[in-house]
Design an enzyme around this catalytic site. Structure first.
Site, PDB file in Angstrom:
ATOM      1  N   TYR A   1       0.811  -1.223   0.000  1.00  0.00           N
ATOM      2  CA  TYR A   1       0.000   0.000   0.000  1.00  0.00           C
ATOM      3  C   TYR A   1       0.845   1.273   0.000  1.00  0.00           C
ATOM      4  O   TYR A   1       0.321   2.357  -0.210  1.00  0.00           O
ATOM      5  CB  TYR A   1      -0.945   0.012   1.205  1.00  0.00           C
ATOM      6  CG  TYR A   1      -2.366  -0.379   0.859  1.00  0.00           C
ATOM      7  CD1 TYR A   1      -2.653  -1.081  -0.303  1.00  0.00           C
ATOM      8  CD2 TYR A   1      -3.414  -0.053   1.709  1.00  0.00           C
ATOM      9  CE1 TYR A   1      -3.943  -1.463  -0.603  1.00  0.00           C
ATOM     10  CE2 TYR A   1      -4.710  -0.430   1.409  1.00  0.00           C
ATOM     11  CZ  TYR A   1      -4.976  -1.132   0.255  1.00  0.00           C
ATOM     12  OH  TYR A   1      -6.245  -1.504  -0.034  1.00  0.00           O
TER      13      TYR A   1
ATOM     14  N   LYS B   1       5.732 -13.611   6.531  1.00  0.00           N
ATOM     15  CA  LYS B   1       6.523 -14.517   5.686  1.00  0.00           C
ATOM     16  C   LYS B   1       7.987 -14.225   5.997  1.00  0.00           C
ATOM     17  O   LYS B   1       8.822 -13.988   5.115  1.00  0.00           O
ATOM     18  CB  LYS B   1       6.159 -14.238   4.215  1.00  0.00           C
ATOM     19  CG  LYS B   1       6.703 -15.200   3.221  1.00  0.00           C
ATOM     20  CD  LYS B   1       5.960 -16.514   3.134  1.00  0.00           C
ATOM     21  CE  LYS B   1       6.673 -17.434   2.157  1.00  0.00           C
ATOM     22  NZ  LYS B   1       6.419 -18.854   2.380  1.00  0.00           N
TER      23      LYS B   1
ATOM     24  N   ASP C   1       1.838 -18.789   4.529  1.00  0.00           N
ATOM     25  CA  ASP C   1       1.304 -19.899   3.726  1.00  0.00           C
ATOM     26  C   ASP C   1       0.715 -20.976   4.619  1.00  0.00           C
ATOM     27  O   ASP C   1      -0.372 -21.515   4.361  1.00  0.00           O
ATOM     28  CB  ASP C   1       2.370 -20.471   2.777  1.00  0.00           C
ATOM     29  CG  ASP C   1       3.725 -20.652   3.427  1.00  0.00           C
ATOM     30  OD1 ASP C   1       4.056 -19.874   4.329  1.00  0.00           O
ATOM     31  OD2 ASP C   1       4.451 -21.576   3.046  1.00  0.00           O
TER      32      ASP C   1
ATOM     33  N   ASP D   1      -4.861  -8.933   3.059  1.00  0.00           N
ATOM     34  CA  ASP D   1      -5.822  -8.901   1.972  1.00  0.00           C
ATOM     35  C   ASP D   1      -6.197 -10.326   1.564  1.00  0.00           C
ATOM     36  O   ASP D   1      -7.371 -10.695   1.501  1.00  0.00           O
ATOM     37  CB  ASP D   1      -5.180  -8.174   0.784  1.00  0.00           C
ATOM     38  CG  ASP D   1      -6.224  -7.544  -0.126  1.00  0.00           C
ATOM     39  OD1 ASP D   1      -7.395  -7.479   0.275  1.00  0.00           O
ATOM     40  OD2 ASP D   1      -5.861  -7.123  -1.229  1.00  0.00           O
TER      41      ASP D   1
END
Ligand code: NAP
Length: 420
Positions: free
Chosen positions: A159, A229, A283, A307
Site C-alpha cells: 500500500y 513470511k 502460507d 488482503d
C-alpha cells in the site's frame, strides 16, 4: 469548516473526541455521519445500508444525520475530480463515516482511491471480522468455527505504492542502484523490468499490533497471531514479527505472554487471565484457517497477507457479499465492505448488501451503539436463516426466496421492527 462540494445536513451535530489519550468519543444522539455510496454496486448497497442503519438507530432511540460525500465516478461527474478535498476533510472532521466500494483501474490510470483515502486520513488498521451467520451457505463443513478478526496494516507494504514502471527513467535508476551500488548484479534478468519497494517500519508495526492486542483484551479473546513470511523476507516481514513480540514485552508484560513463554514457563497451558501472542508463517496460516479454524481469534498482519487472508476467511463464512470491514486511525473510523464495485452488477438491484450493512454495525460499535449493532446483526441473520436471500446465497441453497437488494433491505428492516 465550510465545504464547497458537500451539503451539511440541517439536523444533527458532530462527534467529538472526549479524551485524545484513550480515543474516547463524545457522541450526540443525532450524529452527522458522512456516507459515500461508491461506484458500481455502491449505488445499490449504499442506499440499502443507509435504510437498515436508520431503522436500527431509530429502534434504539437515536437517529443519524447522513452527510452525502462524493468520491470516484460520482465525484468525477459532479466535481471533475476523483477525490475532492472536501470529502477527505469532512470524514476527518466528523470522525466516523461509511463508504461503499470505489473502482480502481488495473495496470494504468489513477491510483486506488481507497488507498488514497486510507493514507490521507492515516487510517492505519483495516479491521475485518469474519464470523458465521446462521443459514449462510458455506463451502466448508463447520463454518461456525470461524470467529476471527483480522487487523491488516493499511499504510505500508504494497500500500505504500512505491513502484516504478518498466521502461521509465525511474526504474532504470533504481535498477542501477540495486545492481551497481548494492551489489545484486547477478540477480536481475535483462530486459523490461518493474520494481516495487516493500517498506515495513517499527512504528507502523507497533501501532497496528497495539490495536489488535487492545481489541483482544477488550473483547475477551485468548490469542493474537502475528502472520508473516519472515522466513523469506527476513528484514521486512521477519521484522514485523520481532517488533510485534517486542511490543508485548514493552507494553503488555502483565497481561500477555508470547508463545515461547507459553511453553517455557507454562508448559503449553495459558493462564486464564493471560492473552497469548503467537506467530504463523503466512502460507501455513492459509491452510490452518481451513484445518484448525477455531484456534485463530485475532490476526495482526501486513497489508498483502491481510488482503489474501481476509478474503479467503470471508469465503469460508459465505463470500464477499457478507464480509464487513472498517478502517481505524487514532480517533477516526471509516467503515466499508471488503468487496469491490462489481461493475457488471451495477444498478441491477441484485447484489447482497449484507457486507455494507454489517460494516455499519462496526461503525455503530465504534460510536458505542452496541445495542443498535447487535440489532442489525440479529435482523440480518434472521432474514438469511428464513431463506430470504439475494442471488449469491440463493444459488447455493435449496429452496429459499430470491430477493433483490432493496427487497432484502426491506426484509431486514421488518425484522428490526419485530426484534426491537
Ligand atoms: P468485486 O467487485 O469484489 O467482485 C468480485 C465478485 O465478488 C463479484 O463478481 C461477485 O461474484 C462477488 N461479489 C462482490 N460483491 C458482492 C455483493 N455485494 N454481493 C454478491 N456478490 C458479490 O471484485 P473485483 O471484480 O475484483 O473488483 C471490481 C472493482 O472493485 C475493481 O476496480 C477493484 O479495484 C475495486 N475494489 C474496490 C474495493 C474497495 O472499494 N474497498 C475493494 C476491492 C475491489 P459473482 O459474480 O461470482 O457472483
Amino acid at each position: 469548516m465550510s465545504y464547497d462540494q458537500v451539503t451539511v445536513p440541517d439536523k444533527g451535530s458532530k462527534i467529538t473526541l472526549a479524551d485524545p489519550k484513550t480515543g474516547e468519543l463524545d457522541v450526540p444522539d443525532t450524529p452527522i455521519i458522512p456516507i459515500i455510496h461508491g461506484d458500481g454496486i455502491g449505488t445499490d448497497v449504499g442506499p440499502a445500508a443507509q435504510q437498515v442503519l436508520d431503522a436500527a438507530a431509530e429502534a434504539t432511540g437515536r437517529s443519524v444525520a447522513w452527510m452525502r460525500l462524493y468520491a470516484g465516478s460520482s465525484a468525477r461527474e459532479t466535481y471533475g475530480e476523483n477525490l475532492p478535498d472536501d470529502t477527505v476533510n469532512a470524514i476527518r472532521e466528523h470522525r466516523a463515516a461509511i463508504k461503499g466500494p470505489l473502482t480502481t483501474p488495473v495496470g494504468s490510470g489513477f491510483r486506488s482511491l481507497n488507498v488514497a483515502l486510507r493514507q490521507k486520513l492515516d487510517l492505519y488498521a483495516n479491521v475485518r471480522p469474519t464470523y458465521y451467520l446462521d443459514g449462510v451457505p458455506s463451502p466448508v463443513k463447520n463454518p461456525e468455527e470461524m470467529n476471527m478478526v483480522t487487523f491488516r496494516e493499511n499504510t505500508e507494504d504494497v500500500y505504500a505504492g512505491i513502484e516504478w514502471e518498466a521502461g521509465t527513467d525511474g526504474v532504470e535508476e533504481v535498477k542501477s542502484f540495486i545492481e551497481d551500488d548494492m551489489g545484486y548484479n547477478e540477480m536481475l534478468h535483462d530486459g523490461p523490468i518493474g520494481i516495487g519497494i516493500k517498506p515495513i517500519t517499527e512504528f507502523g508495526t507497533k501501532r497496528l499490533v497495539r490495536q489488535a492486542i487492545d481489541y483482544a483484551l477488550a473483547n475477551d479473546r485468548d490469542t493474537v497471531t502475528l502472520v508473516h513470511k519472515g522466513n523469506i523476507m527476513k528484514f521486512t516481514e521477519g521484522a514485523f514479527r520481532d517488533w510485534g513480540y517486542e511490543l508485548v514485552e514493552e507494553e503488555y508484560d502483565d497481561v500477555a505472554i508470547t508463545e515461547d513463554e507459553l511453553w517455557e514457563e507454562y508448559d503449553g497451558e495459558a493462564p486464564d487471565d493471560m492473552l497469548v501472542v503467537n506467530d504463523r508463517i503466512a502460507d501455513n496460516m492459509l491452510q490452518q484457517l481451513l484445518t484448525r479454524t477455531d484456534e485463530y481469534e485475532v490476526i495482526a498482519t501486513m497489508n498483502l497477507n491481510g488482503d489474501y487472508m481476509s478474503d479467503a476467511a470471508g469465503a469460508q463464512i459465505g463470500g464477499l457479499g457478507i464480509a464487513p470491514g472498517a478502517n481505524f486511525g487514532d480517533g477516526l473510523c471509516l467503515a466499508e465492505p471488503v468487496h469491490g464495485s462489481a461493475p457488471k452488477y451495477a444498478g441491477e438491484d441484485k447484489v447482497n448488501p449484507t457486507a455494507m450493512i454489517l460494516s455499519g454495525r462496526l461503525l455503530f460499535e465504534y460510536l458505542g451503539w452496541d445495542d443498535a449493532g447487535a440489532l442489525v446483526r440479529d435482523a440480518v441473520e434472521d432474514a438469511i436463516a428464513s431463506g430470504e436471500v439475494t442471488y449469491d446465497l440463493h444459488r447455493q441453497i435449496e429452496g429459499g426466496t430470491k430477493l433483490s437488494t432493496s427487497e432484502f433491505a426491506d426484509a431486514i428492516v421488518e425484522r428490526i421492527h419485530d426484534l426491537a
